[in-house]
Motif scaffolding. Structure first.
Motif, PDB file in Angstrom:
ATOM      1  N   ARG A 279       0.840  -1.203   0.000  1.00 46.38           N
ATOM      2  CA  ARG A 279       0.000   0.000   0.000  1.00 46.38           C
ATOM      3  C   ARG A 279       0.875   1.254   0.000  1.00 46.38           C
ATOM      4  N   GLN A 280       1.963   1.239   0.775  1.00 38.21           N
ATOM      5  CA  GLN A 280       2.857   2.395   0.827  1.00 38.21           C
ATOM      6  C   GLN A 280       3.492   2.661  -0.542  1.00 38.21           C
ATOM      7  N   VAL A 281       3.953   1.603  -1.215  1.00 37.81           N
ATOM      8  CA  VAL A 281       4.582   1.780  -2.527  1.00 37.81           C
ATOM      9  C   VAL A 281       3.553   2.284  -3.530  1.00 37.81           C
ATOM     10  N   LEU A 282       2.316   1.779  -3.461  1.00 36.91           N
ATOM     11  CA  LEU A 282       1.265   2.269  -4.356  1.00 36.91           C
ATOM     12  C   LEU A 282       1.015   3.754  -4.145  1.00 36.91           C
ATOM     13  N   GLU A 283       0.998   4.177  -2.894  1.00 39.45           N
ATOM     14  CA  GLU A 283       0.779   5.598  -2.613  1.00 39.45           C
ATOM     15  C   GLU A 283       1.944   6.437  -3.135  1.00 39.45           C
ATOM     16  N   ILE A 284       3.164   5.909  -3.036  1.00 36.07           N
ATOM     17  CA  ILE A 284       4.323   6.618  -3.582  1.00 36.07           C
ATOM     18  C   ILE A 284       4.189   6.765  -5.094  1.00 36.07           C
ATOM     19  N   GLU A 285       3.648   5.751  -5.747  1.00 34.09           N
ATOM     20  CA  GLU A 285       3.520   5.744  -7.207  1.00 34.09           C
ATOM     21  C   GLU A 285       2.231   6.403  -7.699  1.00 34.09           C
ATOM     22  N   THR A 286       1.413   6.932  -6.804  1.00 33.45           N
ATOM     23  CA  THR A 286       0.099   7.449  -7.197  1.00 33.45           C
ATOM     24  C   THR A 286       0.186   8.488  -8.302  1.00 33.45           C
ATOM     25  N   ASP A 287       1.103   9.443  -8.183  1.00 33.76           N
ATOM     26  CA  ASP A 287       1.213  10.508  -9.186  1.00 33.76           C
ATOM     27  C   ASP A 287       1.508   9.938 -10.571  1.00 33.76           C
ATOM     28  N   ARG A 288       2.444   9.000 -10.658  1.00 27.06           N
ATOM     29  CA  ARG A 288       2.775   8.391 -11.953  1.00 27.06           C
ATOM     30  C   ARG A 288       1.591   7.618 -12.520  1.00 27.06           C
ATOM     31  N   LEU A 289       0.899   6.893 -11.656  1.00 27.92           N
ATOM     32  CA  LEU A 289      -0.242   6.095 -12.112  1.00 27.92           C
ATOM     33  C   LEU A 289      -1.352   6.992 -12.640  1.00 27.92           C
ATOM     34  N   LEU A 290      -1.618   8.093 -11.932  1.00 25.01           N
ATOM     35  CA  LEU A 290      -2.659   9.017 -12.389  1.00 25.01           C
ATOM     36  C   LEU A 290      -2.257   9.709 -13.688  1.00 25.01           C
ATOM     37  N   GLU A 297      -6.053  -2.236  -9.745  1.00 22.22           N
ATOM     38  CA  GLU A 297      -6.967  -3.173  -9.085  1.00 22.22           C
ATOM     39  C   GLU A 297      -6.223  -3.795  -7.910  1.00 22.22           C
ATOM     40  N   TRP A 298      -6.551  -3.331  -6.732  1.00 22.04           N
ATOM     41  CA  TRP A 298      -5.862  -3.737  -5.494  1.00 22.04           C
ATOM     42  C   TRP A 298      -6.721  -4.799  -4.819  1.00 22.04           C
ATOM     43  N   GLN A 299      -6.224  -6.038  -4.790  1.00 25.90           N
ATOM     44  CA  GLN A 299      -6.993  -7.168  -4.289  1.00 25.90           C
ATOM     45  C   GLN A 299      -6.198  -7.915  -3.222  1.00 25.90           C
ATOM     46  N   GLY A 333      -0.021   0.354 -26.750  1.00 26.85           N
ATOM     47  CA  GLY A 333      -0.902   1.354 -27.342  1.00 26.85           C
ATOM     48  C   GLY A 333      -2.323   1.275 -26.830  1.00 26.85           C
ATOM     49  N   LYS A 334      -2.563   0.471 -25.806  1.00 25.39           N
ATOM     50  CA  LYS A 334      -3.920   0.301 -25.299  1.00 25.39           C
ATOM     51  C   LYS A 334      -4.389   1.548 -24.562  1.00 25.39           C
ATOM     52  N   THR A 335      -5.669   1.833 -24.716  1.00 23.79           N
ATOM     53  CA  THR A 335      -6.240   2.954 -23.969  1.00 23.79           C
ATOM     54  C   THR A 335      -6.635   2.526 -22.566  1.00 23.79           C
ATOM     55  N   HIS A 336      -6.993   1.262 -22.394  1.00 29.37           N
ATOM     56  CA  HIS A 336      -7.365   0.749 -21.063  1.00 29.37           C
ATOM     57  C   HIS A 336      -6.185  -0.036 -20.514  1.00 29.37           C
ATOM     58  N   ARG A 337      -5.492   0.579 -19.564  1.00 25.22           N
ATOM     59  CA  ARG A 337      -4.300  -0.038 -18.995  1.00 25.22           C
ATOM     60  C   ARG A 337      -4.567  -0.359 -17.533  1.00 25.22           C
ATOM     61  N   VAL A 338      -4.276  -1.595 -17.166  1.00 27.44           N
ATOM     62  CA  VAL A 338      -4.646  -2.082 -15.835  1.00 27.44           C
ATOM     63  C   VAL A 338      -3.422  -2.674 -15.141  1.00 27.44           C
ATOM     64  N   LEU A 339      -3.251  -2.290 -13.888  1.00 31.49           N
ATOM     65  CA  LEU A 339      -2.236  -2.885 -13.015  1.00 31.49           C
ATOM     66  C   LEU A 339      -2.980  -3.579 -11.876  1.00 31.49           C
ATOM     67  N   ARG A 340      -2.774  -4.875 -11.755  1.00 32.54           N
ATOM     68  CA  ARG A 340      -3.494  -5.657 -10.738  1.00 32.54           C
ATOM     69  C   ARG A 340      -2.497  -6.192  -9.722  1.00 32.54           C
ATOM     70  N   LEU A 341      -2.781  -5.968  -8.440  1.00 33.52           N
ATOM     71  CA  LEU A 341      -1.933  -6.469  -7.356  1.00 33.52           C
ATOM     72  C   LEU A 341      -2.774  -7.347  -6.449  1.00 33.52           C
ATOM     73  N   MET A 342      -2.274  -8.540  -6.168  1.00 35.05           N
ATOM     74  CA  MET A 342      -3.001  -9.486  -5.324  1.00 35.05           C
ATOM     75  C   MET A 342      -2.046 -10.092  -4.299  1.00 35.05           C
ATOM     76  N   ASP A 356      -0.001  -6.978 -15.286  1.00 29.96           N
ATOM     77  CA  ASP A 356      -0.389  -5.848 -16.133  1.00 29.96           C
ATOM     78  C   ASP A 356      -0.865  -6.382 -17.477  1.00 29.96           C
ATOM     79  N   ASN A 357      -1.604  -5.554 -18.192  1.00 30.68           N
ATOM     80  CA  ASN A 357      -2.090  -5.958 -19.519  1.00 30.68           C
ATOM     81  C   ASN A 357      -1.288  -5.288 -20.632  1.00 30.68           C
TER      82      ASN A 357
END
Length: 425
Positions: A279-290, A297-299, A333-342, A356-357
């Motif tokens: 969760r901490q690393v995801l929050e650090i990466e939030t700006d890049r992800l946005l 998808e955080w599972q 080149g996909k418009t829908h890009r998904v990062l899934r963490l489980m 990732d897709n």
């Protein structure tokens, strides 16, 4: 659920605005005493603006106005008194009694039950706990509890849910979520700086180690040539001396590079929460992800076994893998890009999956990507090719394994397992 006869009336209707100012000071250090004594102190602190009002109106109106959750329990754990903040939390918990949730949080996070403290005659102050609210994320509360004695059942019954004699626990819970988020934000900034430094050191160490390894090959060839010349016919002494000098110079260069390797920082093995580190690393990466429009998808599995590990190394591990996933998604080149963490619990540890897709990794490269300096990106500029090498090293130190799942048709799925590092490391 409690009902209030004054829920739609304000303090100004009763001339109790000064009581609202005073109650904050009162609740900061709540005194013990009977409800009758509590009312008298509130009136005295506020300049007795409502001395002519019935005790129930004064007490309830003040409690309804304070921005602090207030609840009173008898010795059996029954709620005798609550206020507006308590009922707001009741709504947020979808009808689950807040005192039950607070008691469980205090038991699990602070190691004691407030009701048991009541029975043992102990008070407590500013004990911080966090509650996971349905659909609302974590909220933090600073809890204080004090004992009140009941000697006037008539007064108690006048403003309580239930008539009950004996001692009571007055529990106050102040919502400190905003303050905690500010502290966590500062902590994340510090972590971001530490991770950047850690990654730079890791990259330097891995690069120099690989350079030393690559130099070893030519040195071996030179050493073999010297041996062949020494065993040959003729007078090869001059050439042998020159080759010997080259060999000595190479060994010195190697020793210099090895001496330049940054010392790996020593980190003690401590119990770690893998979900919290992710969760901490995801929050650090939030700006890049946005900025890149990546959907996360955080599972996580809510309860994971705590394992002994190196927190900074594990953060660095997760950041390397998430950085790779972001780079892969940026190349597609996909418009829908998904990062899934489980995450999920294993019999002997924890499994983490990062998927990732993006374009994925070719089958014949799924082992080579772990080699030092291997770069598979289309844009190679600024890439050192050591991220997965470092990730594998950290996983190995934690007694686990890392692999790229070959069963995924599209995208990339990295699956890693972690057990623990020895306690003395």
């Amino acid at each position: 659920m409690a009902t209030r006869s004054l829920s739609d009336r304000s303090l100004s209707d009763h001339g109790l605005s000064s009581a609202a100012d005073a109650v904050g000071r009162f609740l900061a250090d709540p005194p013990a005493g009977t409800p009758h004594e509590v009312i008298e102190r509130l009136q005295a602190t506020a300049g007795d603006p409502a001395a002519s009002l019935p005790p129930r109106i004064c007490f309830e109106t003040v409690l309804e106005a304070v921005p602090v959750l207030v609840v009173s329990l008898d010795e059996s754990g029954q709620v005798c008194l609550d206020n507006h903040e308590y009922r707001q939390l009741l709504d947020a918990l979808h009808g689950q009694e807040p005192i039950a949730v607070l008691r469980q949080a205090l038991r699990e996070q602070a190691g004691f039950d407030p009701l048991e403290a009541l029975r043992a005659g102990r008070s407590f102050k500013d004990v911080e706990v966090n509650l996971e609210l349905p659909g609302g994320g974590p909220r933090w509360f600073a809890c204080s509890g004090t004992l009140t004695g009941e000697t006037d059942a008539g007064v108690h019954g006048d403003f309580s849910r239930h008539r009950s004699g004996g001692r009571h626990l007055l529990l106050l819970a102040n919502d400190i979520t905003i303050r905690r988020r500010e502290v966590e934000r500062a902590h994340l900034e510090n972590l971001r700086a530490r991770l950047a430094e850690q990654q730079m050191m890791d990259g330097m160490r891995e690069a120099l180690s690989a350079a030393c390894y690559q130099m070893q090959g030519p040195l071996n060839v030179i050493q073999a040539a010297i041996g062949m010349l020494e065993r040959g016919k003729g007078e090869p002494a001059t050439l042998a001396a020159m080759l010997a000098q080259i060999s000595a110079s190479g060994h010195r260069a190697k020793a210099t590079l090895q001496a330049a390797l940054p010392e790996e920082p020593k980190e003690a093995g401590t119990p770690v929460n893998v979900n919290e580190l992710l969760r901490q690393v995801l929050e650090i990466e939030t700006d890049r992800l946005l900025a890149t429009g990546i959907v996360v998808e955080w599972q996580p599995t809510p309860v994971l076994p705590r394992l002994t590990g190196h927190q900074n190394q594990l953060r660095s591990l997760f950041k390397h893998l998430i950085d790779n996933a972001i780079l892969a998604l940026n190349e597609t080149g996909k418009t829908h890009r998904v990062l899934r963490l489980m995450t999920r619990a294993l019999a002997t540890g924890v499994e983490v999956t990062i998927q990732d897709n993006g374009p994925g990794i070719a089958q014949d490269l799924r082992l080579r990507v772990f080699e030092p300096f291997f770069i598979g990106w289309r844009n190679r500029r600024g890439r050192a090719g050591v991220g997965l090498t470092l990730a594998q090293e950290i996983v190995n130190q934690h007694g686990g394994c890392i692999e790229i799942d070959s069963g995924l048709a599209a995208g990339c799925r990295v699956r890693l397992s972690l057990t623990a590092v020895p306690v003395d490391e």
